[in-house]
Scaffold this motif. Sequence first.
Motif, PDB file in Angstrom:
ATOM      1  N   ALA A 127       0.826  -1.211   0.000  1.00 41.31           N
ATOM      2  CA  ALA A 127       0.000   0.000   0.000  1.00 41.31           C
ATOM      3  C   ALA A 127       0.855   1.253   0.000  1.00 41.31           C
ATOM      4  O   ALA A 127       0.536   2.245  -0.669  1.00 41.31           O
ATOM      5  CB  ALA A 127      -0.933  -0.010   1.211  1.00 41.31           C
ATOM      6  N   GLN A 173      -3.711  -5.270  -5.015  1.00 43.37           N
ATOM      7  CA  GLN A 173      -4.108  -3.912  -4.655  1.00 43.37           C
ATOM      8  C   GLN A 173      -4.148  -2.971  -5.856  1.00 43.37           C
ATOM      9  O   GLN A 173      -5.012  -2.098  -5.939  1.00 43.37           O
ATOM     10  CB  GLN A 173      -3.169  -3.359  -3.584  1.00 43.37           C
ATOM     11  N   VAL A 174      -3.223  -3.129  -6.780  1.00 48.56           N
ATOM     12  CA  VAL A 174      -3.216  -2.261  -7.960  1.00 48.56           C
ATOM     13  C   VAL A 174      -4.486  -2.456  -8.781  1.00 48.56           C
ATOM     14  O   VAL A 174      -5.027  -1.485  -9.340  1.00 48.56           O
ATOM     15  CB  VAL A 174      -1.964  -2.532  -8.823  1.00 48.56           C
ATOM     16  N   ILE A 187       2.360   1.804  -3.458  1.00 49.75           N
ATOM     17  CA  ILE A 187       1.328   2.316  -4.365  1.00 49.75           C
ATOM     18  C   ILE A 187       1.041   3.787  -4.080  1.00 49.75           C
ATOM     19  O   ILE A 187       0.806   4.577  -4.996  1.00 49.75           O
ATOM     20  CB  ILE A 187       0.045   1.474  -4.237  1.00 49.75           C
ATOM     21  N   SER A 188       1.092   4.163  -2.808  1.00 48.73           N
ATOM     22  CA  SER A 188       0.759   5.547  -2.455  1.00 48.73           C
ATOM     23  C   SER A 188       1.692   6.542  -3.134  1.00 48.73           C
ATOM     24  O   SER A 188       1.278   7.657  -3.480  1.00 48.73           O
ATOM     25  CB  SER A 188       0.807   5.731  -0.932  1.00 48.73           C
ATOM     26  N   ARG A 200      -4.955   3.092 -11.359  1.00 48.93           N
ATOM     27  CA  ARG A 200      -4.169   1.878 -11.603  1.00 48.93           C
ATOM     28  C   ARG A 200      -3.290   1.980 -12.843  1.00 48.93           C
ATOM     29  O   ARG A 200      -2.201   1.401 -12.866  1.00 48.93           O
ATOM     30  CB  ARG A 200      -5.065   0.644 -11.671  1.00 48.93           C
ATOM     31  N   GLU A 248       1.106   6.500  -7.248  1.00 50.93           N
ATOM     32  CA  GLU A 248      -0.059   7.169  -7.818  1.00 50.93           C
ATOM     33  C   GLU A 248       0.188   8.654  -8.084  1.00 50.93           C
ATOM     34  O   GLU A 248      -0.630   9.321  -8.712  1.00 50.93           O
ATOM     35  CB  GLU A 248      -1.289   6.983  -6.929  1.00 50.93           C
ATOM     36  N   ARG A 306      -7.389  -2.759  -7.865  1.00 49.23           N
ATOM     37  CA  ARG A 306      -8.556  -2.032  -7.351  1.00 49.23           C
ATOM     38  C   ARG A 306      -8.253  -0.591  -6.956  1.00 49.23           C
ATOM     39  O   ARG A 306      -9.107   0.090  -6.386  1.00 49.23           O
ATOM     40  CB  ARG A 306      -9.172  -2.780  -6.177  1.00 49.23           C
ATOM     41  N   THR A 307      -7.061  -0.102  -7.257  1.00 49.11           N
ATOM     42  CA  THR A 307      -6.762   1.285  -6.924  1.00 49.11           C
ATOM     43  C   THR A 307      -7.300   2.201  -8.014  1.00 49.11           C
ATOM     44  O   THR A 307      -7.430   1.805  -9.183  1.00 49.11           O
ATOM     45  CB  THR A 307      -5.242   1.501  -6.730  1.00 49.11           C
ATOM     46  N   LYS A 308      -7.635   3.426  -7.670  1.00 46.61           N
ATOM     47  CA  LYS A 308      -8.278   4.357  -8.600  1.00 46.61           C
ATOM     48  C   LYS A 308      -7.394   4.669  -9.800  1.00 46.61           C
ATOM     49  O   LYS A 308      -7.847   4.645 -10.944  1.00 46.61           O
ATOM     50  CB  LYS A 308      -8.651   5.651  -7.874  1.00 46.61           C
TER      51      LYS A 308
END
Length: 435
Positions: A253, A287-288, A256-257, A294, A260, A290-292
């Motif tokens: 996470a 997680q990627v 990914i933060s 992606r 993005e 479902r991330t906004k």
Amino acid sequence: MISRIDLRGSTSDPRDLLPRAEFDVEDALEKVRPICEDVRHRGVAALIEITERFDGVRLASTRVPQQEITDALTTLDPKVRAALEETIRRVRIVHRAQRRTDHTTQVVPGGTVTERWVPMDRVGLYVPGGLAVYPSSVVMNVVPAQEAGVAGIAVTSPPQKDFAGKVHPAVLAACALLGVTEVYAVGGAQAVAMFAYGTEECAPVNLVTGPGNIYVAAAKRLLKGRIGIDAEAGPTEILVLADDTADAGEVAADLISQAEHDPMAASVLVTDSVALAEAVEAALVEQVARTKHRERVTTALGGRQSAVVLVDDLTQGLAVANAYAAEHLEIQTRDAAAVAARVRNAGAVFVGRYAPVSLGDYAAGSNHVLPTAGCACHSSGLSVQSFLRGIHVVDYSKQALAEVAAHVVTLADAEDLPGHGDAVRARFDWTVPNT
């Protein structure tokens, strides 16, 4: 999705092996040079034309009317306002403690040197507005300038086509909360040129701070000297140093933060645990999906600037982290505080699982304008000190000067600068003896 680099058993310099984004500021210089020259010679007219060309917005004026700033705060979501107010409160607490006081040292009887700290007269603060909006960057730039005592504070941010060619209302609202009334709807290299040369609407500044894209960085490099700069900020980056005690989902996470932010953002995991590496790689896939953002995240994680780096142990891991000199460094290990104490190079260090980089981006109280691209080995993040100048005030009596005059003359002669010695002799009715 993310590559692996195996440094186990390696004795090579990690700097030659670690991933980095391609960020050629030198190449961008030639693209921004004519832009900056145009602004220098034509002022507001150039800014309006350049903004229309690059941002698709036709400005009537570069200066944001006060009413727009006031209206932005009035219409701000109450929850966002409360979050910004708390961020301002925490950042102000930390930066107020950084204030410096003048200090006088008596070198000899009758001879003193005072270190006097003087704020910049006027600063230009750049708030980016590309793929995301950053009202938090208003806070991080403005608060240390205010706490340093800067009298003239101007903020600029790119106009947004989606907001009728105006600066994003959240950025304007943050300015209103901080009492900033001078705001410009200008972005890119042209904004740095506006601050450097001044226009009919904007007086020139002494210092420009704040992150931006490669063209902002190139303009800072080009105009450095005419203005002071904080840094040539490159793409954002995170390095997580972790062992087998870290939670793979949380590490994923955090990677990914940062990813993005930008397709060029760097996300790096350094670990001595193959099991953790495999678990993080699996968590990233999950997680990627479902991330906004992606698509942006996938590009960043799959780029040459991101990787999972395997090391023999935490000692090698620390060496790698110090060589990389990350903008953001997370320590997720046993006894994380002790490991963090051994870090030499980082923009900011986040200790343990409950201090993610996201906390520092907004509400830890620390500043999020930090050195990138390995510059943390020689540069610091934005602080009150960034907006201060140290001035030495030398005050010597006649007797104090007389006692050291011979040494001054000797050193002047040694450097073949006899005029320096004569300047001392001129203050006395007798000849200063040679030593």
